[in-house]
Scaffold this motif. Structure first.
Motif, PDB file in Angstrom:
ATOM      1  N   ARG A   5      85.178  58.687  46.464  1.00 18.80           N
ATOM      2  CA  ARG A   5      85.731  60.041  46.602  1.00 18.80           C
ATOM      3  C   ARG A   5      85.788  60.428  48.066  1.00 18.80           C
ATOM      4  O   ARG A   5      85.006  59.970  48.898  1.00 18.80           O
ATOM      5  CB  ARG A   5      84.938  61.047  45.770  1.00 18.80           C
ATOM      6  CG  ARG A   5      83.652  61.633  46.332  1.00 18.80           C
ATOM      7  CD  ARG A   5      82.611  60.669  46.760  1.00 18.80           C
ATOM      8  NE  ARG A   5      81.289  61.187  46.971  1.00 18.80           N
ATOM      9  CZ  ARG A   5      80.830  61.734  48.113  1.00 18.80           C
ATOM     10  NH1 ARG A   5      81.592  61.845  49.161  1.00 18.80           N
ATOM     11  NH2 ARG A   5      79.578  62.156  48.194  1.00 18.80           N
ATOM     12  N   ALA A   7      85.547  63.958  50.078  1.00 19.57           N
ATOM     13  CA  ALA A   7      85.043  65.274  49.664  1.00 19.57           C
ATOM     14  C   ALA A   7      85.068  66.293  50.796  1.00 19.57           C
ATOM     15  O   ALA A   7      84.023  66.726  51.282  1.00 19.57           O
ATOM     16  CB  ALA A   7      83.623  65.106  49.128  1.00 19.57           C
ATOM     17  N   PRO A   8      86.248  66.697  51.240  1.00 21.19           N
ATOM     18  CA  PRO A   8      86.289  67.672  52.326  1.00 21.19           C
ATOM     19  C   PRO A   8      85.973  69.087  51.849  1.00 21.19           C
ATOM     20  O   PRO A   8      86.208  69.425  50.689  1.00 21.19           O
ATOM     21  CB  PRO A   8      87.748  67.600  52.792  1.00 21.19           C
ATOM     22  CG  PRO A   8      88.507  67.200  51.569  1.00 21.19           C
ATOM     23  CD  PRO A   8      87.591  66.316  50.766  1.00 21.19           C
ATOM     24  N   SER A   9      85.447  69.882  52.762  1.00 23.63           N
ATOM     25  CA  SER A   9      85.298  71.311  52.483  1.00 23.63           C
ATOM     26  C   SER A   9      86.572  71.977  52.983  1.00 23.63           C
ATOM     27  O   SER A   9      87.002  71.705  54.103  1.00 23.63           O
ATOM     28  CB  SER A   9      84.114  71.882  53.263  1.00 23.63           C
ATOM     29  OG  SER A   9      82.953  71.194  52.898  1.00 23.63           O
ATOM     30  N   ARG A  39      87.803  65.261  46.078  1.00 27.62           N
ATOM     31  CA  ARG A  39      86.869  66.303  45.629  1.00 27.62           C
ATOM     32  C   ARG A  39      86.854  67.419  46.662  1.00 27.62           C
ATOM     33  O   ARG A  39      86.584  67.180  47.829  1.00 27.62           O
ATOM     34  CB  ARG A  39      85.472  65.709  45.480  1.00 27.62           C
ATOM     35  CG  ARG A  39      84.510  66.652  44.799  1.00 27.62           C
ATOM     36  CD  ARG A  39      83.138  66.048  44.723  1.00 27.62           C
ATOM     37  NE  ARG A  39      82.381  66.310  45.915  1.00 27.62           N
ATOM     38  CZ  ARG A  39      81.309  65.614  46.296  1.00 27.62           C
ATOM     39  NH1 ARG A  39      80.893  64.589  45.573  1.00 27.62           N
ATOM     40  NH2 ARG A  39      80.654  65.929  47.393  1.00 27.62           N
ATOM     41  N   ASP A  41      85.103  70.350  48.144  1.00 20.68           N
ATOM     42  CA  ASP A  41      83.752  70.927  48.212  1.00 20.68           C
ATOM     43  C   ASP A  41      83.845  72.407  48.591  1.00 20.68           C
ATOM     44  O   ASP A  41      83.672  72.793  49.745  1.00 20.68           O
ATOM     45  CB  ASP A  41      82.901  70.148  49.222  1.00 20.68           C
ATOM     46  CG  ASP A  41      82.444  68.800  48.675  1.00 20.68           C
ATOM     47  OD1 ASP A  41      82.859  68.440  47.557  1.00 20.68           O
ATOM     48  OD2 ASP A  41      81.655  68.115  49.356  1.00 20.68           O
ATOM     49  N   TYR A 182      75.800  72.168  48.965  1.00 14.88           N
ATOM     50  CA  TYR A 182      76.430  70.862  48.857  1.00 14.88           C
ATOM     51  C   TYR A 182      75.467  69.746  48.446  1.00 14.88           C
ATOM     52  O   TYR A 182      75.826  68.874  47.650  1.00 14.88           O
ATOM     53  CB  TYR A 182      77.112  70.553  50.207  1.00 14.88           C
ATOM     54  CG  TYR A 182      77.139  69.109  50.537  1.00 14.88           C
ATOM     55  CD1 TYR A 182      78.109  68.287  49.979  1.00 14.88           C
ATOM     56  CD2 TYR A 182      76.162  68.547  51.351  1.00 14.88           C
ATOM     57  CE1 TYR A 182      78.107  66.939  50.241  1.00 14.88           C
ATOM     58  CE2 TYR A 182      76.157  67.209  51.618  1.00 14.88           C
ATOM     59  CZ  TYR A 182      77.119  66.398  51.055  1.00 14.88           C
ATOM     60  OH  TYR A 182      77.108  65.072  51.305  1.00 14.88           O
ATOM     61  N   SER A 186      76.736  67.709  45.312  1.00 14.02           N
ATOM     62  CA  SER A 186      77.286  66.379  45.523  1.00 14.02           C
ATOM     63  C   SER A 186      76.571  65.333  44.656  1.00 14.02           C
ATOM     64  O   SER A 186      77.204  64.433  44.102  1.00 14.02           O
ATOM     65  CB  SER A 186      77.138  66.031  47.004  1.00 14.02           C
ATOM     66  OG  SER A 186      77.794  64.835  47.286  1.00 14.02           O
ATOM     67  N   ARG A 200      80.581  57.900  54.199  1.00 17.18           N
ATOM     68  CA  ARG A 200      80.680  59.147  54.963  1.00 17.18           C
ATOM     69  C   ARG A 200      80.107  58.926  56.345  1.00 17.18           C
ATOM     70  O   ARG A 200      79.593  57.837  56.652  1.00 17.18           O
ATOM     71  CB  ARG A 200      79.999  60.292  54.218  1.00 17.18           C
ATOM     72  CG  ARG A 200      78.573  60.014  53.807  1.00 17.18           C
ATOM     73  CD  ARG A 200      78.094  61.086  52.837  1.00 17.18           C
ATOM     74  NE  ARG A 200      76.744  60.821  52.369  1.00 17.18           N
ATOM     75  CZ  ARG A 200      76.161  61.476  51.372  1.00 17.18           C
ATOM     76  NH1 ARG A 200      76.816  62.425  50.736  1.00 17.18           N
ATOM     77  NH2 ARG A 200      74.939  61.184  51.014  1.00 17.18           N
ATOM     78  N   HIS A 204      75.416  62.111  58.024  1.00 21.01           N
ATOM     79  CA  HIS A 204      74.917  62.400  56.674  1.00 21.01           C
ATOM     80  C   HIS A 204      73.717  61.538  56.269  1.00 21.01           C
ATOM     81  O   HIS A 204      73.264  61.615  55.131  1.00 21.01           O
ATOM     82  CB  HIS A 204      76.032  62.192  55.644  1.00 21.01           C
ATOM     83  CG  HIS A 204      76.972  63.357  55.547  1.00 21.01           C
ATOM     84  ND1 HIS A 204      76.611  64.557  54.998  1.00 21.01           N
ATOM     85  CD2 HIS A 204      78.256  63.502  55.948  1.00 21.01           C
ATOM     86  CE1 HIS A 204      77.632  65.387  55.051  1.00 21.01           C
ATOM     87  NE2 HIS A 204      78.641  64.770  55.633  1.00 21.01           N
TER      88      HIS A 204
HETATM   89  N1  GLU Z   1      81.816  68.146  51.996  1.00 27.98           N
HETATM   90  C1  GLU Z   1      80.994  67.183  52.680  1.00 27.98           C
HETATM   91  C2  GLU Z   1      81.469  67.059  54.106  1.00 27.98           C
HETATM   92  O1  GLU Z   1      82.630  67.316  54.364  1.00 27.98           O
HETATM   93  C3  GLU Z   1      81.074  65.862  51.966  1.00 27.98           C
HETATM   94  C4  GLU Z   1      80.121  64.827  52.447  1.00 27.98           C
HETATM   95  C5  GLU Z   1      80.050  63.686  51.469  1.00 27.98           C
HETATM   96  O2  GLU Z   1      80.912  62.809  51.559  1.00 27.98           O
HETATM   97  O3  GLU Z   1      79.185  63.661  50.627  1.00 27.98           O
HETATM   98  O4  GLU Z   1      80.709  66.749  54.987  1.00 27.98           O
END
Ligand code: GLU
Length: 440
Positions: A5, A7-9, A39, A41, A182, A186, A200, A204
């Motif tokens: 996935r 997963a951008p905010s 996804r 976020d 998150y 997540s 990612r 992270h």
């Molecule tokens: N929304 C998170 C971000 O943009 C996703 C991080 C992830 O891939 O779990 O940093």
């Protein structure tokens, strides 16, 4: 099945840094014949905006990074609440009340005493009465209680990694206003959606450590993780402040070709040689997540223009004829136009620029010492239409009449006709020049 996935905010436009994450996840899914989820976020209602959701989709579509389905965290809040309840039940969730200022003070004290600035778990020793009073006064929020042991995983990029949970603050999972954060959302999503691989940024890594423990506490199995290095500027300088200017839509606007950008990003920071791929299948084929290194990866936006040019230079006329028509070139001249300018464009936008030059005439550039020569030469240029022999015949006659030769003969004429020192072969270009301003 392999499931990944991106997963951008939706709190801003996506940039080259996000693209690296999106692309790696996309390529892993496609290479394995798996599924790629987009996804969103969007658990933070204050910062999330619908226009950014649309923009993210638009940018990914431009690049051809198509997703199999979209999931939105804002539609899954009850799932996160269930997980939070479970953590409460098993005693891994505790309520805390410190304000940001109080936390800051604690951190400063710890640092003064040369201790790591890890949350001291003061919330755990509050009595029920104290909690009631604090809840009333300022509202409480919730932290996950980490088990103080080493958290280990085999990262597909970093390799074996081990983090001492005691060196990490118990993560806040639910805010005082009830908003789920998150970190837990997540974990629940990755499990519910059967995500098998998470790629990612290296920023992270600590999140991952805490998420692995949350997964264990909830009885979930952790996916495989890979943390790619972060991008820096060409001199190794932090890119974070400049990322705002490296939004994908700005690159699109600048005429960068998706395939040039994707080819560059798919190899940058890996041990595989950089190569320009012609299509997605080639990109997928050569992608190996394990070949990426951990060192910060230098990114220079200037590299994208020559790559774009190289990509376009490989086009046959039929690949680009629509763009040529769109640039205003009449159908009967389109193929000749491409043969002349094809090697001279950096981006597709240059097609229109070239046609404008040909159809409206270029502003002549004539150096003072060449003025008489150019006037004499242009007087000898027959009226159009010109053909492929005109330039040769004309310049031979001019040479004869003026005694000039070589660069001294050709360069002033090129500059007078095109306004430029470089450009396509003049014998091929001349028949396409509809207007010669220098002659007028
Ligand atoms: N929304 C998170 C971000 O943009 C996703 C991080 C992830 O891939 O779990 O940093």
């Amino acid at each position: 099945m392999t499931v990944t996935r991106f997963a951008p905010s939706p709190t801003g436009f996506i940039h080259v840094g996000n693209l690296r994450t999106a692309l790696m996840n996309y390529l892993i899914a496609r290479k394995a014949g798996g599924e790629f989820i987009l996804r969103i976020d969007d658990t933070d209602p204050e910062r999330s905006e619908e226009k950014y959701v649309d923009a993210i989709k638009e940018d990914l579509e431009w690049l051809g990074l198509t997703w199999d389905r979209v999931e939105r965290q804002s539609e899954r809040l009850d799932r996160y609440a269930d997980a939070a309840d479970k953590l409460r039940e098993i005693g891994r969730f505790y309520e805390v009340f410190e304000t940001p200022t109080e936390l800051d003070l604690k951190r400063k004290k710890q640092l003064n005493m040369k201790k790591p600035p890890v949350y001291d778990r003061a919330g755990l020793s509050l009595s029920e009465a104290e909690k009631d009073a604090l809840r009333e006064e300022r509202g409480g929020y919730w932290r996950f209680k980490l088990d103080h042991e080493r958290i280990e995983w085999n990262d597909q990029i970093i390799g074996d990694i081990s983090i001492d949970a005691a060196s990490v603050s118990d993560p806040v999972l639910i805010r005082a206003d009830g908003q789920v954060l998150y970190t837990i959302a997540s974990v629940v999503d990755d499990t519910d959606m059967g995500v098998t691989n998470v790629v990612r940024g290296a920023d992270h890594v600590t999140n991952t450590a805490t998420q692995i423990q949350i997964m264990q506490a909830l009885g979930f199995e952790a996916p495989a993780f890979a943390h790619h290095s972060l991008l820096t500027g060409p001199q190794g300088e932090a890119l974070s402040k400049r990322l705002g200017t490296l939004a994908l839509r700005d690159l699109r606007e600048a005429g960068i070709e998706p395939m040039a950008l994707l080819s560059h990003m798919a190899r940058l920071g890996s041990s595989d040689p950089a190569e320009l791929c012609r299509d997605m299948a080639e990109l997928v084929e050569g992608f190996e997540i394990g070949n990426f290194g951990t060192a910060p990866t230098k990114f220079d936006v200037a590299d994208l223009t020559p790559l774009t040019a190289k990509y376009l230079h490989g086009f046959a006329y039929s690949d680009i004829s629509e763009d040529i028509f769109d640039a205003g070139v009449p159908a009967d001249k389109a193929e000749a136009f491409w043969n002349v300018v094809g090697e001279n464009i950096d981006t597709r936008k240059d097609l229109a620029t070239w046609w404008e030059l040909m159809s409206k005439g270029a502003e002549p550039v004539i150096d003072d010492e060449d003025a008489d020569f150019v006037r004499e030469a242009l007087a000898m240029l027959p009226d159009g239409p010109h053909d492929g022999d005109t330039w040769g015949t004309w310049t031979a006659a001019v040479k004869e009449a003026t005694g000039r030769k070589g660069r001294g003969l050709f360069m002033p004429l090129r500059k007078a006709l095109t306004g430029m020192q470089h450009g396509p072969d003049m014998s091929a270009l001349l028949p396409l020049l509809q207007v010669i301003k220098a002659k007028a």
